[in-house]
Structures are given as C-alpha cells and as structure tokens.
Design a protein around this motif. Structure first.
Motif: not given
Length: 79
Positions: A6-13, A17-26, A42-45, A51-56
């Motif tokens: 969650e990146i923003h929240s108020d009484t209306v909205r 953000v949906v994030e892809s996390a890729k990790t590598w270990r060495g 993606a972004i979800i509002v 509810q609506r979704g948007f790509d990057v």
C-alpha cells in the motif's frame, strides 16, 4: 515473488503497487551476498467506484487479468 504494498490511503481511496521481487544469492568461502531487483508490475486503485488495475504504462488492466496476476504461481506477499 510478487508482493502488494500500500502506497497511499485516505478516506476515499487506497492505492497499492504490485511489485515483482527477484533475488539472487552468491557465496564464496569468505563471503555471502544477496542481490535483489524490485520492479513495479501493476497499480491497484480502490475507491467508491470499486477496484481498478493499471499496468506500469497507466493502461487499464481488466479484472480477469488482474486476478490472474495476483493468483500467479509466484505467490503474493502482502506488506
């Protein structure tokens, strides 16, 4: 792995953000390292209209595609 943050929240909205996390270990005999790349997918509002979704590129994502993304085999971690 996917995560929803969650990146923003108020009484209306709420905006998340949906994030892809890729990790590598060495590892060597003297050190360990972890590298990670986190990219937005993606972004979800959520508001009074539902509810609506948007790509990057700010293009709308239909509800079916958004549901498939969130249900992907990579898994979604809520943070």
């Amino acid at each position: 792995m996917l995560r929803v943050r969650e990146i923003h929240s108020d009484t209306v909205r709420t905006v998340s953000v949906v994030e892809s996390a890729k990790t590598w270990r060495g590892r060597t005999p003297v050190r360990c390292q972890v590298m990670c790349i986190i990219e937005p997918v993606a972004i979800i509002v959520r508001d009074l209209d539902g509810q609506r979704g948007f790509d990057v590129n700010a293009e709308p994502i239909d509800a079916d595609r958004l549901a498939r993304l969130l249900a992907s085999p990579c898994g979604v971690a809520k943070r």
